[in-house]
Design an enzyme around this catalytic site. Structure first.
Site, short mmCIF file in Angstrom:
data_model
loop_
_atom_site.label_atom_id
_atom_site.label_comp_id
_atom_site.label_asym_id
_atom_site.label_seq_id
_atom_site.Cartn_x
_atom_site.Cartn_y
_atom_site.Cartn_z
N TYR C 153 0.85 -1.20 0.00
CA TYR C 153 0.00 0.00 0.00
C TYR C 153 0.88 1.24 0.00
O TYR C 153 1.97 1.24 0.55
CB TYR C 153 -0.94 0.03 1.22
CG TYR C 153 -0.25 0.00 2.55
CD1 TYR C 153 0.12 -1.20 3.14
CD2 TYR C 153 0.06 1.18 3.23
CE1 TYR C 153 0.77 -1.24 4.36
CE2 TYR C 153 0.71 1.16 4.46
CZ TYR C 153 1.06 -0.06 5.02
OH TYR C 153 1.71 -0.10 6.22
N PRO C 154 0.39 2.30 -0.64
CA PRO C 154 1.08 3.59 -0.59
C PRO C 154 0.51 4.41 0.56
O PRO C 154 -0.63 4.18 0.98
CB PRO C 154 0.73 4.22 -1.92
CG PRO C 154 -0.61 3.70 -2.25
CD PRO C 154 -0.72 2.33 -1.61
N MET C 155 1.27 5.34 1.08
CA MET C 155 0.75 6.17 2.17
C MET C 155 1.37 7.58 2.18
O MET C 155 2.45 7.81 1.64
CB MET C 155 0.99 5.51 3.52
CG MET C 155 2.44 5.31 3.89
SD MET C 155 2.59 4.76 5.62
CE MET C 155 2.13 6.30 6.47
N ASP C 156 0.64 8.48 2.78
CA ASP C 156 1.10 9.85 3.02
C ASP C 156 1.11 10.11 4.52
O ASP C 156 0.41 9.43 5.28
CB ASP C 156 0.12 10.87 2.40
CG ASP C 156 0.29 11.03 0.91
OD1 ASP C 156 1.38 10.71 0.40
OD2 ASP C 156 -0.66 11.47 0.25
N LYS C 157 1.85 11.10 4.94
CA LYS C 157 1.70 11.63 6.28
C LYS C 157 0.73 12.82 6.18
O LYS C 157 0.82 13.62 5.25
CB LYS C 157 3.05 12.08 6.85
CG LYS C 157 3.92 10.91 7.31
CD LYS C 157 3.26 10.10 8.41
CE LYS C 157 4.20 9.06 9.00
NZ LYS C 157 3.47 8.16 9.92
N HIS C 180 6.86 3.71 16.74
CA HIS C 180 6.21 2.94 15.68
C HIS C 180 7.05 1.72 15.32
O HIS C 180 6.54 0.62 15.12
CB HIS C 180 6.03 3.84 14.46
CG HIS C 180 4.90 3.46 13.56
ND1 HIS C 180 3.59 3.49 13.97
CD2 HIS C 180 4.88 3.02 12.28
CE1 HIS C 180 2.81 3.11 12.97
NE2 HIS C 180 3.56 2.82 11.93
N GLN C 193 9.62 -5.85 6.08
CA GLN C 193 9.07 -4.71 5.34
C GLN C 193 10.10 -4.07 4.44
O GLN C 193 11.29 -4.07 4.73
CB GLN C 193 8.51 -3.67 6.30
CG GLN C 193 9.58 -3.01 7.16
CD GLN C 193 9.01 -1.94 8.09
OE1 GLN C 193 7.80 -1.87 8.27
NE2 GLN C 193 9.86 -1.12 8.65
N SER C 231 0.25 6.57 13.22
CA SER C 231 -0.77 6.14 12.26
C SER C 231 -2.12 6.77 12.57
O SER C 231 -2.80 7.30 11.69
CB SER C 231 -0.96 4.61 12.28
OG SER C 231 0.06 3.95 11.60
#
Lengths: 257, 257, 257, 257, 257
Positions: C153-157, C180, C193, C231
């Site tokens: 999955y891609p993610m942003d802050k 984290h 990961q 998160s």
């Protein structure tokens, strides 16, 4: 929270922005005979529409659209939805339609509102032929200007928990729009607009169609407006489409690149 | 809330990012003769565009796009929208176009604004040939650098109820942008940018095109900028597309994998 | 609001997640001869990629994707974008490609940041061959684990008006990420990961690829992390894709259901 | 802000909602022989799946989907992802698949969490065969009820700056869910649910599948729940799909309208 | 935050808005014989549906849709989902379906709620044949009016952190809706509405279908309502579709433009 006073509105012509993509692969592959017929029937349809052969009054114009979103825009203004419905389906009967697909569209109706011309709504039904009446007429039954460049976008007024246009008092909204309109006046002669309402007709609340010979005039106008609270706090914009007008008889040149 | 002062802007060349996907199935199945012709006409079109055979001035360049969003990017800068319109449709007339579909596009125009060069706008119309004037010229009529890597994305400035760029005083915006620009200066020689305005032209307010030989320089620059308030509080980004430049004469190699 | 200190980063291999859908209708209809050739050339391509025949170093692996979003994932890590570009286009030249369409993709680059290994960045350029250096090396040039399950999955802050990652002081961010990371350590040996940065390369800021033999380990890890502020307050997730690894030589079994 | 305590979870069967659209044009045009074969192989596949011929345990069921989003839903529950992967690809090998396209899908896994059955997690590994253990078993390995109507939707818990589920203390979350569950109990016998977790597996955090003979019972339940804080403040819903169960042997009648 | 009291509801007929696009290319190319048969079978299907030949009670009507979103809307109301499911699939069996594709749809069920007719729900099960009972009946089993214009849109009530409909006390919601309904009463005789609930059935919470001979009446009504708090603070609108009713026997004229 109380219910706010809506402006009175009067509606004029219905407006269809009919965006089409050209199937360039099919166009390249088509024999000369089919291409000629497509151009011929296309010109016939577009010319008839522009001369409003199908209705008592109205306006139509043809545009080349920039970018991948569409290639062709046929803009129709007519007194009834039935007129637009007929025009949209008649296009499908032409040999030109074989080379197009509907890429986008927008349905709206020209309107004037009581924010800017409350007098008009306050007066008796029988309006005198004053400047106001003529102004109203040009907004309800606008002429499509001859300008080369067109920019179209739909928009909403924001209904956020902090910035909620529909929760502002009438006078505050009127003031915002008056101030907003002042910016437009600075561009008189360079940028013309058709504002049409679309609540209940299409996905946004208004369609905005701007015309100008120099696209940077349109850009400058919209940039300047973005700093006005009625845009900066209250406007939600949809997609933007840019196009260049061409006369129906140039359809062949348009298709041949 | 008052209306904020917009910056003055001056616009230069119009910019079309023309993203195309290759129909690889059709390409594999095509007989050698059609492939040769596609490569030949493709090179001819791209070379003519890069040498600006179609207009008095401008720039064009060709890129291979990474990932599934597109395969080919043809980037054009030209003095008029009509130039871009013609280039876009001329492409459709080539045998190469038979193997492509338009995947995306972006329309904008190079601009300089009064935030960073107010002097330029304050002075008389007749600008002396100073460094400032040359700087303005390179922003309005930029040369596409020879760098291998290109990153393109459109962006808006936020108009939220708390972080509203268009509600900041002029000086605060100017300060933000000056501070933002300082980051860019640290990457001088490694990352070049073309910032083009697109209000009224396309869906976002600006298009940003970054060039660099090392993609990590572009990544580092953008990451660093993201911690600057003008990005962290006020930027809204659209999609990002990554591409690698290649000379038109390598089109055959590009298509043959 | 002041500009916040960005972490230093070092980048390693570029990463392409190349998601493809199988055209099952074409596959069923294809004569045995074309299917055999597709399998043969597919195995050849995938095996060559996995053995990194095309570059000096890197990693590749093949996965079956669950659900309608895609069927096949080919994951490539290579030293340069040019390597990925070549791999992507070479695939299109295989007989297997005739039965696939690109469904999705993601472009990123492995990175280590100064949040977690500031020492690394503080020390002299000549890093001693300590544990830290080896750790950095495994993050920049990671081995794709043999695990059966992959989640991408891609993610942003988040850059919200209240929860704005990019407006946190450096130390607070470092603390968040350290906390984290502690969760991840509890899953050591069960979940591996690859975190790769994609600012300027693709639509989100990071791509996250998790590997594990038991998908519920990945689910448990991510669920636990969701209660961690980094998160719960600061992560914005894109789409999630789930896949199962298979060796290239099982391509025929994969295609035959 | 501190890290909140996640609930313990235990996972059971993996769940695939496999939504397919029928290519009705192809169906109408197909010769009787191909249609018969499609029905025959379709019934064979669906019956085998429903009788769990492919695995040691699990459940499958077949549904007709209302509206344009899909036509057919095949719902599978199996002990491993590999089972689902095989079922999904085996479908593509049937003659029925020639008339379908994948329209949507959702991947998840049944779960019980420590919110509602903390005792279960607190006890020794060796659980006695009490009511709790049997309850857990029915949630991890649920039977698909015979009800006519199915409603499926994915959902997230909100992580907003004000309403942030993942920042609530454990006990508050447990109380919310207990209260939420009480509503469901009022519908016992009329509405059955399968709640499956999908963090790391698909785009949302949970999939919810509701079954009932009367669709208005499902509607009433969900409407009532929407006024409960765990929905009104903390739920984010995805798309909703409605379907009606039919036995595999009615596939021919389904396809013939 | 406490759980709020939901209104009681009673449901009537299920509603399917079945939006179809015409494949105009196929239509133009089809031989006269296939076109005649499509028109014939189309009229047969639509007429049978409008005369409710398939069920004991219900309503159906046919509309031409404006713009690119769809061309044809067949609106069905029937006592069971099974009825709608059958109607949807029977359409696919007609020769008309060969020229259509499903463009959109919406599934819902007519409802009355305790907000506006609490007496109805408070009284004994055996309702007397009073005006209230008749009113309820017309809402649960509405007649599709003969009006030319139809506007359809789905909507949700907002669940924001500040404006949260589902967190309002029952009486406040009832008051909002009563006030909202008052606006509608001013349009009695000009605009008719069918409000149908879709929680658990489709993506939004309600479908709204408005009918009127003059589209500007619908626009004016919705504009006025937008200033009412129940819209300005609490409504989230989906897409809007506009259509014009035509009798099934005009299908040929509709298709021939």
């Amino acid at each position: 929270m109380e219910r706010r006073q809506p402006p009175q509105t009067e509606e004029g012509w219905y407006v269809l922005h009919d965006f089409r993509s050209i199937d360039w692969d099919a166009w390249r592959d088509a024999p000369e005979r089919r291409r000629s017929r497509a151009i011929e029937e296309g010109i016939e349809y577009l010319s008839a529409a522009e001369s409003v052969a199908d209705a008592e009054e109205g306006e139509s114009a043809t545009f080349a659209v920039l970018g991948h979103k569409a290639d062709l825009l046929v803009l129709h203004l007519r007194p009834t939805l039935a007129d637009l419905d007929a025009l949209e389906r008649q296009f499908e009967g032409t040999a030109l339609a074989e080379f197009t697909e509907r890429a986008d569209s927008y349905l709206s109706v020209t309107e004037v509102s009581g924010y800017m011309s409350q007098d008009y709504f306050d007066e008796d039904a029988e309006v005198e032929d004053t400047g106001m009446a003529r102004y109203i007429e040009t907004r309800l039954k606008p002429e499509i200007p001859d300008s080369e460049f067109l920019s179209f976008y739909p928009m909403d007024k924001r209904r956020g928990s902090e910035d909620n246009w529909y929760d502002l008092p009438f006078d505050e909204r009127a003031e915002h729009l008056s101030s907003h309109g002042d910016i437009g006046k600075d561009y008189a002669g360079r940028v013309t607009q058709i504002i049409s309402g679309s609540i209940g007709l299409d996905d946004f609340e208004w369609g905005v169609t701007l015309f100008g010979d120099d696209p940077t005039d349109v850009k400058d106008l919209l940039y300047e407006m973005r700093f006005d609270p009625s845009s900066s706090r209250f406007a939600e914009f949809g997609r933007f489409l840019s196009a260049r007008r061409f006369p129906p008889e140039d359809l062949g040149a348009f298709l041949d690149g």
